[in-house]
Design an enzyme around this catalytic site. Structure first.
Site, mmCIF file in Angstrom:
data_model
loop_
_atom_site.group_PDB
_atom_site.id
_atom_site.type_symbol
_atom_site.label_atom_id
_atom_site.label_comp_id
_atom_site.label_asym_id
_atom_site.label_seq_id
_atom_site.Cartn_x
_atom_site.Cartn_y
_atom_site.Cartn_z
ATOM 1 N N GLY A 22 0.841 -1.198 0.000
ATOM 2 C CA GLY A 22 0.000 0.000 0.000
ATOM 3 C C GLY A 22 0.872 1.242 0.000
ATOM 4 O O GLY A 22 0.523 2.261 0.605
ATOM 5 N N THR A 25 0.311 5.505 -2.110
ATOM 6 C CA THR A 25 -0.434 6.710 -1.705
ATOM 7 C C THR A 25 -0.480 6.802 -0.177
ATOM 8 O O THR A 25 -0.054 5.890 0.528
ATOM 9 C CB THR A 25 -1.907 6.632 -2.199
ATOM 10 N N LEU A 27 -0.588 7.209 3.791
ATOM 11 C CA LEU A 27 0.387 7.065 4.876
ATOM 12 C C LEU A 27 1.538 6.150 4.466
ATOM 13 O O LEU A 27 2.681 6.364 4.887
ATOM 14 C CB LEU A 27 -0.300 6.511 6.130
ATOM 15 N N ASP A 73 -1.735 -7.584 -5.470
ATOM 16 C CA ASP A 73 -2.941 -7.613 -4.651
ATOM 17 C C ASP A 73 -2.643 -8.584 -3.512
ATOM 18 O O ASP A 73 -2.507 -9.796 -3.752
ATOM 19 C CB ASP A 73 -4.131 -8.102 -5.501
ATOM 20 N N ARG A 75 -4.291 -9.986 -1.450
ATOM 21 C CA ARG A 75 -5.262 -11.072 -1.242
ATOM 22 C C ARG A 75 -4.898 -12.324 -2.031
ATOM 23 O O ARG A 75 -5.424 -13.397 -1.760
ATOM 24 C CB ARG A 75 -6.657 -10.602 -1.698
ATOM 25 N N PHE A 105 -14.668 -0.180 4.981
ATOM 26 C CA PHE A 105 -15.937 0.448 4.606
ATOM 27 C C PHE A 105 -16.613 0.903 5.887
ATOM 28 O O PHE A 105 -16.758 0.111 6.820
ATOM 29 C CB PHE A 105 -16.885 -0.543 3.915
ATOM 30 N N SER A 113 -22.679 -6.616 2.458
ATOM 31 C CA SER A 113 -22.849 -7.944 1.868
ATOM 32 C C SER A 113 -21.735 -8.852 2.403
ATOM 33 O O SER A 113 -20.707 -8.375 2.921
ATOM 34 C CB SER A 113 -22.760 -7.855 0.340
ATOM 35 N N TYR A 155 -8.787 0.744 17.404
ATOM 36 C CA TYR A 155 -9.957 -0.090 17.712
ATOM 37 C C TYR A 155 -9.654 -1.577 17.496
ATOM 38 O O TYR A 155 -10.553 -2.408 17.560
ATOM 39 C CB TYR A 155 -11.208 0.386 16.964
ATOM 40 N N GLY A 197 -4.005 6.967 15.163
ATOM 41 C CA GLY A 197 -5.317 7.616 15.249
ATOM 42 C C GLY A 197 -5.559 8.371 13.958
ATOM 43 O O GLY A 197 -5.102 7.957 12.892
HETATM 44 N N1 COA Z 1 -19.633 0.167 1.588
HETATM 45 C C1 COA Z 1 -20.149 -1.087 1.634
HETATM 46 N N2 COA Z 1 -19.846 -2.067 0.727
HETATM 47 C C2 COA Z 1 -19.010 -1.736 -0.266
HETATM 48 C C3 COA Z 1 -18.446 -0.444 -0.381
HETATM 49 C C4 COA Z 1 -18.794 0.532 0.597
HETATM 50 N N3 COA Z 1 -18.294 1.759 0.577
HETATM 51 N N4 COA Z 1 -17.655 -0.433 -1.484
HETATM 52 C C5 COA Z 1 -17.706 -1.656 -2.021
HETATM 53 N N5 COA Z 1 -18.514 -2.446 -1.290
HETATM 54 C C6 COA Z 1 -18.853 -3.845 -1.538
HETATM 55 C C7 COA Z 1 -19.194 -4.095 -2.982
HETATM 56 O O1 COA Z 1 -20.546 -3.829 -3.252
HETATM 57 C C8 COA Z 1 -18.835 -5.572 -3.136
HETATM 58 O O2 COA Z 1 -19.807 -6.391 -2.590
HETATM 59 P P1 COA Z 1 -20.920 -7.152 -3.529
HETATM 60 O O3 COA Z 1 -20.138 -7.967 -4.516
HETATM 61 O O4 COA Z 1 -21.713 -7.968 -2.578
HETATM 62 O O5 COA Z 1 -21.721 -6.067 -4.186
HETATM 63 C C9 COA Z 1 -17.653 -5.738 -2.199
HETATM 64 O O6 COA Z 1 -17.688 -4.653 -1.284
HETATM 65 C C10 COA Z 1 -16.325 -5.685 -2.936
HETATM 66 O O7 COA Z 1 -16.309 -4.460 -3.659
HETATM 67 P P2 COA Z 1 -15.325 -4.211 -4.890
HETATM 68 O O8 COA Z 1 -15.465 -2.798 -5.307
HETATM 69 O O9 COA Z 1 -15.505 -5.305 -5.906
HETATM 70 O O10 COA Z 1 -13.930 -4.483 -4.164
HETATM 71 P P3 COA Z 1 -12.513 -4.409 -4.724
HETATM 72 O O11 COA Z 1 -11.868 -5.659 -4.356
HETATM 73 O O12 COA Z 1 -12.433 -3.934 -6.123
HETATM 74 O O13 COA Z 1 -11.910 -3.178 -3.827
HETATM 75 C C11 COA Z 1 -11.268 -1.980 -1.899
HETATM 76 C C12 COA Z 1 -12.020 -3.182 -2.446
HETATM 77 C C13 COA Z 1 -11.474 -1.945 -0.372
HETATM 78 C C14 COA Z 1 -9.801 -2.128 -2.181
HETATM 79 C C15 COA Z 1 -11.783 -0.696 -2.545
HETATM 80 O O14 COA Z 1 -13.141 -0.512 -2.247
HETATM 81 C C16 COA Z 1 -11.021 0.522 -2.153
HETATM 82 O O15 COA Z 1 -10.066 0.881 -2.797
HETATM 83 N N6 COA Z 1 -11.427 1.178 -1.061
HETATM 84 C C17 COA Z 1 -10.772 2.310 -0.585
HETATM 85 C C18 COA Z 1 -9.492 1.965 0.098
HETATM 86 C C19 COA Z 1 -9.687 2.050 1.549
HETATM 87 O O16 COA Z 1 -10.653 1.542 2.057
HETATM 88 N N7 COA Z 1 -8.745 2.685 2.186
HETATM 89 C C20 COA Z 1 -8.857 2.864 3.580
HETATM 90 C C21 COA Z 1 -7.742 2.184 4.246
HETATM 91 S S1 COA Z 1 -8.088 2.079 5.964
#
Ligand code: COA
Length: 290
Positions: A22, A25, A27, A73, A75, A105, A113, A155, A197
């Site tokens: 990560g 971008t 931190l 990735d 994962r 999220f 979901s 948390y 934090g």
């Molecule tokens: N709230 C709730 N559910 C969400 C969501 C949100 N904001 N964004 C996506 N989802 C759900 C999708 O609907 C999907 O579920 P479904 O198949 O049942 O519809 C599931 O999460 C996966 O979403 P998808 O967009 O396919 O995931 P991805 O693997 O492409 O990307 C992340 C996942 C987390 C990497 C991406 O959403 C992202 O870049 N998020 C921002 C990064 C982040 O969270 N940074 C904070 C770090 S603490």
């Protein structure tokens, strides 16, 4: 301002090869930039190679040194193993892994979901475990020492509503950190964590708290020291924990949050909302003279 100043001696990370997941971008980038400034070589990873390439270019112009962008990735174990191989092919021995990649999220849990819940678990807990296992096995097989630094959250030990998959996964990362700190110390592998934090980042903050929400839930208001963190403050702590200056620190999780989580924990902490006049009235009612 001192908050934006680097703390370690120049060259404190000279010769160290560091992977930052990560790292393109936010931190991760800020910590990586400071490692580079202190003489480290970097591998930065994320899913987005174009972002990584741009970041790597900019970092090398500003800070010098070597930054290698590798798409991964966390994962996907095949991608993690390929990234590790590429990283060692480019740099030789890797000395430090900063497990920083995360996803989150903000949502009522019942609205998530199964796939959304699993997505966060997979990035945070499975991703960190896969990178850790890949690096650890290789270090042990080659009789190399190493350092893990894992980014958790305050948390991780209290839990938190509305970010439940993240809380569960980060608690797992904390347990991983402490467990391996003991088990792998015999191989010369240290494991520590940082629980940050509120540190504003462009991406995560606007995604997690879009529109007016950021203003409404201004994170600075919850912090006893009255402000959010500066990236350099976090980078200073991270650099210390991946440097040899912290050789005797193992299995520790260091909180850097201006006192935020403790403020939420102490039963009477919200009495700071009581005005002085009311304290005066209460004093007067028990006969104390002003
Ligand atoms: N709230 C709730 N559910 C969400 C969501 C949100 N904001 N964004 C996506 N989802 C759900 C999708 O609907 C999907 O579920 P479904 O198949 O049942 O519809 C599931 O999460 C996966 O979403 P998808 O967009 O396919 O995931 P991805 O693997 O492409 O990307 C992340 C996942 C987390 C990497 C991406 O959403 C992202 O870049 N998020 C921002 C990064 C982040 O969270 N940074 C904070 C770090 S603490």
């Amino acid at each position: 301002m001192i908050l934006a100043e680097g703390m370690l001696k120049p060259g404190a990370l000279k010769g160290k090869n560091i992977i930052v997941t990560g790292g393109g971008t936010g931190l991760g980038r800020s910590m990586g930039e400071y490692f580079l400034e202190l003489g480290a070589n970097l591998v930065i990873t994320s899913r987005k190679l174009d972002v990584l390439q741009e970041t790597a270019k900019e970092m090398m112009v500003v800070k010098g040194g070597k930054v290698i962008p590798l798409a991964c990735d966390v994962r996907e174990i095949d991608q993690v193993e390929a990234m590790w191989k590429d990283a060692t092919d480019h740099l030789g021995q890797i000395h430090v892994v900063l497990n920083n990649a995360a996803g989150n999220f903000i949502s009522p849990t019942e609205r998530l979901s199964t796939n959304a819940f699993n997505t966060v678990l997979d990035i945070v807990l499975k991703g960190t475990s896969q990178v850790t296992l890949t690096a650890g096995k290789d270090w042990i097989a080659k009789k190399q020492t190493g350092i893990f630094l894992n980014i958790v959250t305050t948390y991780a030990w209290t839990g938190s509503g509305y970010v439940v998959p993240s809380a569960a996964a980060k608690a797992g990362v904390l347990a991983l950190t402490r467990s391996l700190a003991v088990e792998w110390a015999k191989y010369g592998i240290r494991s520590n964590a940082i629980a940050p934090g509120p540190f504003p980042t462009e991406g995560a903050w606007s995604r997690l708290l879009p529109g007016d929400l950021l203003k409404k839930f201004d994170p600075a208001k919850k912090v006893p020291v009255g402000r959010v963190g500066e990236h350099q403050e976090l980078a200073n702590l991270a650099a210390y924990l991946v440097s040899d200056y912290s050789s005797y620190v193992n299995g520790e999780v260091m909180t850097i949050d201006g006192g935020e989580w403790l403020k939420g924990a102490g039963e009477f902490n919200n009495l700071d909302q009581i005005p002085e006049e009311m304290w005066d009235m209460m004093d007067a009612s028990r006969g104390k003279k002003a």
